[in-house]
Design an enzyme around this catalytic site. Structure first.
Site, PDB file in Angstrom:
ATOM      1  N   HIS A  18      53.640  -6.618  24.900  1.00  0.00           N
ATOM      2  CA  HIS A  18      54.608  -6.080  25.236  1.00  0.00           C
ATOM      3  C   HIS A  18      55.693  -5.358  25.229  1.00  0.00           C
ATOM      4  O   HIS A  18      56.241  -5.551  24.846  1.00  0.00           O
ATOM      5  CB  HIS A  18      55.416  -7.662  24.236  1.00  0.00           C
ATOM      6  CG  HIS A  18      54.996  -9.130  24.244  1.00  0.00           C
ATOM      7  ND1 HIS A  18      55.132 -10.550  23.251  1.00  0.00           N
ATOM      8  CD2 HIS A  18      54.623  -9.382  25.594  1.00  0.00           C
ATOM      9  CE1 HIS A  18      54.780 -11.319  23.765  1.00  0.00           C
ATOM     10  NE2 HIS A  18      53.896 -10.984  25.338  1.00  0.00           N
ATOM     11  N   HIS A  61      57.727 -13.618  23.512  1.00  0.00           N
ATOM     12  CA  HIS A  61      57.071 -13.502  24.861  1.00  0.00           C
ATOM     13  C   HIS A  61      58.067 -12.970  25.616  1.00  0.00           C
ATOM     14  O   HIS A  61      59.427 -13.241  25.889  1.00  0.00           O
ATOM     15  CB  HIS A  61      56.471 -14.176  25.709  1.00  0.00           C
ATOM     16  CG  HIS A  61      54.899 -14.782  24.452  1.00  0.00           C
ATOM     17  ND1 HIS A  61      53.823 -14.307  24.962  1.00  0.00           N
ATOM     18  CD2 HIS A  61      55.140 -14.772  23.311  1.00  0.00           C
ATOM     19  CE1 HIS A  61      53.227 -14.721  24.282  1.00  0.00           C
ATOM     20  NE2 HIS A  61      54.155 -15.167  23.041  1.00  0.00           N
TER      21      HIS A  61
HETATM   22  C1  LIG Z   1      47.893  -9.271  30.241  1.00  0.00           C
HETATM   23  C2  LIG Z   1      49.541  -9.420  29.796  1.00  0.00           C
HETATM   24  C3  LIG Z   1      49.663 -10.069  29.224  1.00  0.00           C
HETATM   25  C4  LIG Z   1      51.014 -10.742  29.215  1.00  0.00           C
HETATM   26  N1  LIG Z   1      51.186 -12.239  28.556  1.00  0.00           N
HETATM   27  C5  LIG Z   1      52.884 -12.500  28.578  1.00  0.00           C
HETATM   28  C6  LIG Z   1      53.279 -13.814  28.218  1.00  0.00           C
HETATM   29  O1  LIG Z   1      52.380 -14.818  28.266  1.00  0.00           O
HETATM   30  N2  LIG Z   1      54.107 -14.594  28.645  1.00  0.00           N
HETATM   31  C7  LIG Z   1      55.628 -13.266  28.789  1.00  0.00           C
HETATM   32  O2  LIG Z   1      56.571 -13.563  28.452  1.00  0.00           O
HETATM   33  N3  LIG Z   1      55.698 -12.423  28.162  1.00  0.00           N
HETATM   34  C8  LIG Z   1      53.404 -11.560  29.415  1.00  0.00           C
HETATM   35  N4  LIG Z   1      53.128 -10.114  29.239  1.00  0.00           N
HETATM   36  C9  LIG Z   1      54.669  -9.138  29.386  1.00  0.00           C
HETATM   37  C10 LIG Z   1      55.638  -9.763  30.710  1.00  0.00           C
HETATM   38  O3  LIG Z   1      54.873 -10.001  31.746  1.00  0.00           O
HETATM   39  C11 LIG Z   1      56.021  -8.789  30.805  1.00  0.00           C
HETATM   40  O4  LIG Z   1      57.306  -8.007  29.411  1.00  0.00           O
HETATM   41  C12 LIG Z   1      57.390  -7.681  31.925  1.00  0.00           C
HETATM   42  O5  LIG Z   1      56.866  -8.596  32.811  1.00  0.00           O
HETATM   43  C13 LIG Z   1      57.659  -6.849  32.429  1.00  0.00           C
HETATM   44  O6  LIG Z   1      58.891  -6.610  33.235  1.00  0.00           O
HETATM   45  P1  LIG Z   1      58.962  -5.251  33.505  1.00  0.00           P
HETATM   46  O7  LIG Z   1      59.759  -5.361  34.799  1.00  0.00           O
HETATM   47  O8  LIG Z   1      59.711  -4.228  32.712  1.00  0.00           O
HETATM   48  O9  LIG Z   1      57.566  -4.509  34.104  1.00  0.00           O
HETATM   49  P2  LIG Z   1      56.504  -5.296  35.686  1.00  0.00           P
HETATM   50  O10 LIG Z   1      56.642  -6.455  35.295  1.00  0.00           O
HETATM   51  O11 LIG Z   1      55.174  -4.516  34.773  1.00  0.00           O
HETATM   52  O12 LIG Z   1      56.838  -4.650  36.008  1.00  0.00           O
HETATM   53  C14 LIG Z   1      56.660  -3.052  36.479  1.00  0.00           C
HETATM   54  C15 LIG Z   1      56.637  -2.493  37.780  1.00  0.00           C
HETATM   55  O13 LIG Z   1      56.532  -1.069  39.176  1.00  0.00           O
HETATM   56  C16 LIG Z   1      55.409  -1.002  39.221  1.00  0.00           C
HETATM   57  N5  LIG Z   1      55.462   0.531  39.175  1.00  0.00           N
HETATM   58  C17 LIG Z   1      55.602   1.338  38.447  1.00  0.00           C
HETATM   59  N6  LIG Z   1      55.395   2.748  38.506  1.00  0.00           N
HETATM   60  C18 LIG Z   1      55.876   2.768  39.414  1.00  0.00           C
HETATM   61  C19 LIG Z   1      55.831   3.657  40.113  1.00  0.00           C
HETATM   62  N7  LIG Z   1      56.139   5.252  39.672  1.00  0.00           N
HETATM   63  N8  LIG Z   1      56.861   3.708  41.923  1.00  0.00           N
HETATM   64  C20 LIG Z   1      56.702   2.423  42.318  1.00  0.00           C
HETATM   65  N9  LIG Z   1      56.172   1.339  41.351  1.00  0.00           N
HETATM   66  C21 LIG Z   1      55.986   1.173  40.051  1.00  0.00           C
HETATM   67  C22 LIG Z   1      54.459  -1.305  38.969  1.00  0.00           C
HETATM   68  O14 LIG Z   1      53.230  -1.341  39.399  1.00  0.00           O
HETATM   69  C23 LIG Z   1      55.076  -3.061  38.845  1.00  0.00           C
HETATM   70  O15 LIG Z   1      55.108  -3.616  39.835  1.00  0.00           O
HETATM   71  C24 LIG Z   1      52.175  -9.572  29.430  1.00  0.00           C
HETATM   72  C25 LIG Z   1      52.395  -8.846  30.002  1.00  0.00           C
HETATM   73  C26 LIG Z   1      50.507  -8.426  30.227  1.00  0.00           C
HETATM   74  C27 LIG Z   1      50.173  -6.671  31.065  1.00  0.00           C
END
Ligand SMILES: Cc1cc2nc3c(=O)[nH]c(=O)nc-3n(C[C@H](O)[C@H](O)[C@H](O)COP(=O)(O)OP(=O)(O)OC[C@H]3O[C@@H](n4cnc5c(N)ncnc54)[C@H](O)[C@@H]3O)c2cc1C
Length: 586
Positions: free
Chosen positions: A517, A564
């Site tokens: 997280h 989460h």
């Molecule tokens: C193994 C795991 C289990 C989890 N379990 C849960 C759960 O059960 N329930 C829950 O609520 N949350 C869970 N989470 C957390 C949740 O998925 C994240 O908090 C959430 O997805 C974060 O969203 P975000 O948009 O910040 O980042 P992300 O969803 O990670 O998205 C970021 C995106 O940006 C892209 N990116 C990064 N750098 C670049 C770049 N330079 N150029 C272009 N693209 C780029 C990445 O490839 C990715 O697709 C879990 C996470 C993981 C990894």
């Protein structure tokens, strides 16, 4: 339109390339919401650039119970932390999704909004009432589509349906297969209701208690940010999605009112030698997640002056809060042998059964493979008279936020031991969900393809180790309920040997892992107030000291919710989309 390489976009995109109002970096939880909502208006052209592939319909992604196959796979950035002194010097894997859908495509799918106190504290630290629980209700409801579980069982008594939305993009549901441990878990809660009360719905605003797990699963399949938000928007002529392409820098396009305007992105497709640059007409939106968003800000000259100068990076904005304030949830597990041969371990140990269940899933999307995290979660607080609270400030947001969480699992799970090849088990996760440790992201290379340095500082404070220890003791008290007596045989080693406080602490430090997280690395703070500790972003998520640049992802949280983190990211991005639409009147 979906483009697989930048070259394709430039050859087929034609003259429209200069006409994107918004360029979004990252197609995870944050970026997918914004891409969908902004392109609801057919006059707004958006380009979404994603580093990973578009393979979010891969079998391992779609089958909920295959989630554990995804960390360490081609869909994971495969980051590793620096050695953690709180974990006896261990470095741990730090998974982040590398595919459309981002981490929602590789996560464990628990569906948790967070508590009313979590959001009210966001409102307080940002000075923006719009982040409060009450103000966010329209967005919380807009997201949701409460669906039937895969086995279509009656969900009365498992959720308060009246507080949930229907018809939103994110379908979620209750466990699609009931397990023998379900009744025991609920009975144990009723029996020990003073300490582990039953909570019909931990998404009501008050999370405290033990209840049925809600998860981003529908029709027996995983729901990702890509399936929920991008698929329905993909056919819109005003949305272009470019995958396999990494943004390497945000470039200054000009200066206005003495502030740098950062509306141009530089990027490179995998296997492509050519660097491309495109400029947005209105804004660049960073949604690269809590590890890569601060990384990109650093590479673009936004961050602590000394840190950037030491790397030889040109400094555009001296902003000491970029990359700081990292917050994450540590976990550890306890397992027990059980008096039953009917647990989910059999899917791991019996290949014939595994094949049969996959066949069943392929045919009907039913059966145990539709299960995500454990069927019950518990959100619990230290007692008010806990000794630590006498001299340590309570890091939780308030009485509706937990200090720690249990995940109740009908099989063996461990992040430090190898899995037994036979036997039947039960596992309780203890997760620290209101941590006081703070970490950071920094760089030791200006190469955009080199991983940043990840320092979560896990279990770095007296509060965090104390609470993990108390969570383990509470887990053992919960398992002492009569309800468990015919099911549970004995706790397994090595945890069983850890009985004194010192032994429990050693067990925790040797086995602790992350709930994945990572958040809060580019935190929002009060509007226009600069200086360390005041936040890297304004409450409308614009980057302080810049024009044309905004962050919409989990790095923008000022404090980690005791939940989460995917749903809080969806909620943040839904409101962000409205903030943007209002600003530009569309
Ligand atoms: C193994 C795991 C289990 C989890 N379990 C849960 C759960 O059960 N329930 C829950 O609520 N949350 C869970 N989470 C957390 C949740 O998925 C994240 O908090 C959430 O997805 C974060 O969203 P975000 O948009 O910040 O980042 P992300 O969803 O990670 O998205 C970021 C995106 O940006 C892209 N990116 C990064 N750098 C670049 C770049 N330079 N150029 C272009 N693209 C780029 C990445 O490839 C990715 O697709 C879990 C996470 C993981 C990894």
């Amino acid at each position: 339109t979906l483009y697989q390489t930048a070259d394709q976009l430039f050859t087929k995109g034609g003259l429209n390339l200069d006409n994107y109002e918004f360029i979004i970096v990252g197609g995870g939880a944050g970026g997918s919401v914004v891409a969908n909502r902004l392109t609801e208006n057919p006059n707004i052209r958006v380009l979404l650039i994603e580093a990973g592939s578009s393979e979010f319909d891969n079998l391992n992604i779609e089958v909920p119970s295959f989630a554990s196959r995804l960390t360490g796979s081609q869909f994971d950035w495969n980051f590793t932390t620096l050695p953690q002194s709180g974990l006896n010097g261990r470095s741990i894997n730090y998974a982040r999704g590398f595919v459309l859908g981002g981490s929602t495509a590789i996560n464990v799918m628990a569906y948790c909004r967070g508590s009313q106190d979590d959001y009210n504290r966001w409102a307080q630290v940002t000075g923006d009432e719009g982040w409060s629980w009450n103000s966010l209700q329209p967005y919380i409801h807009k997201i949701e589509n409460l669906s039937s579980p895969a086995d279509n069982h009656n969900i009365t008594g498992e959720i308060n349906s009246t507080i949930h939305g229907s018809g939103g993009p994110v379908s979620f549901t209750l466990p699609g297969q009931l397990l023998p441990t379900d009744e025991l878990a609920i009975d144990a809660s009723n029996e020990l209701s003073n300490e582990f009360p039953f909570n019909l719905d931990y998404n009501s605003g008050n999370t405290i208690g033990l209840g049925w797990t809600q998860a981003t699963i529908a029709n027996g399949r995983r729901v990702t940010a890509a399936s929920a938000y991008l698929v329905p928007a993909m056919l819109r002529p005003n949305l272009d999605i470019l995958v396999n392409t990494q943004v390497t820098k945000i470039l200054q396009s000009n200066i206005k009112d003495n502030l740098p305007v950062l509306k141009a992105v530089q990027f490179l497709s995998i296997g492509d030698k050519k660097i491309y640059i495109l400029e947005a007409k209105k804004e660049v939106i960073l949604s690269a997640g809590a590890v890569k968003t601060p990384h990109l800000l650093y590479l673009s000259g936004i961050g602590n002056l000394d840190h950037l100068s030491s790397l030889g990076l040109e400094v555009l904005v001296d902003n000491s809060d970029v990359g700081q304030n990292l917050q994450d949830h540590p976990l550890t597990t306890l397992s027990w042998t059980v008096n039953s041969s009917n647990t989910l371990d059999n899917i791991r140990t019996n290949m014939t059964l595994a094949q049969e269940l996959l066949h069943k899933w392929n045919k009907s999307h039913t059966g145990p493979l539709t299960l995500g995290p454990g069927n019950q979660l518990a959100w619990l607080r230290l007692p008010n008279n806990s000794s630590i609270l006498e001299h340590y400030p309570d890091p939780s947001a308030g009485n509706t936020s937990a200090h720690y969480e249990f995940i109740i699992t009908d099989s063996f799970v461990s992040f430090s031991q190898s899995f037994p090849s036979e036997g039947n088990f039960f596992t309780l996760f203890s997760n620290l969900v209101s941590p006081s440790s703070r970490g950071n992201i920094s760089l030791n290379s200006t190469d955009p393809f080199a991983h940043p340095l990840i320092q979560p500082n896990m279990l770095d404070t007296e509060f965090d180790i104390f609470t993990m220890r108390e969570a383990i003791k509470a887990a053992r008290r919960y398992m002492q309920a009569n309800a468990w007596s015919h099911w549970i045989i004995e706790e397994t080693s090595p945890s069983a040997k850890a009985q004194t406080d010192a032994e429990i602490e050693t067990y925790i430090r040797n086995t602790c892992f992350t709930v994945n997280h990572v958040t809060c690395t580019v935190p929002m703070g009060k509007k226009d107030i600069a200086g360390k500790g005041n936040g890297a972003l304004n409450p409308d998520l614009t980057v302080k000291g810049t024009l044309g640049l905004r962050v919409v992802d989990s790095s923008a949280f000022p404090l980690i919710p005791a939940a989460h983190t995917q749903v809080p990211t969806y909620i943040l991005a839904e409101r962000a989309s409205d903030i943007i639409k209002n600003k530009y009147h569309f």
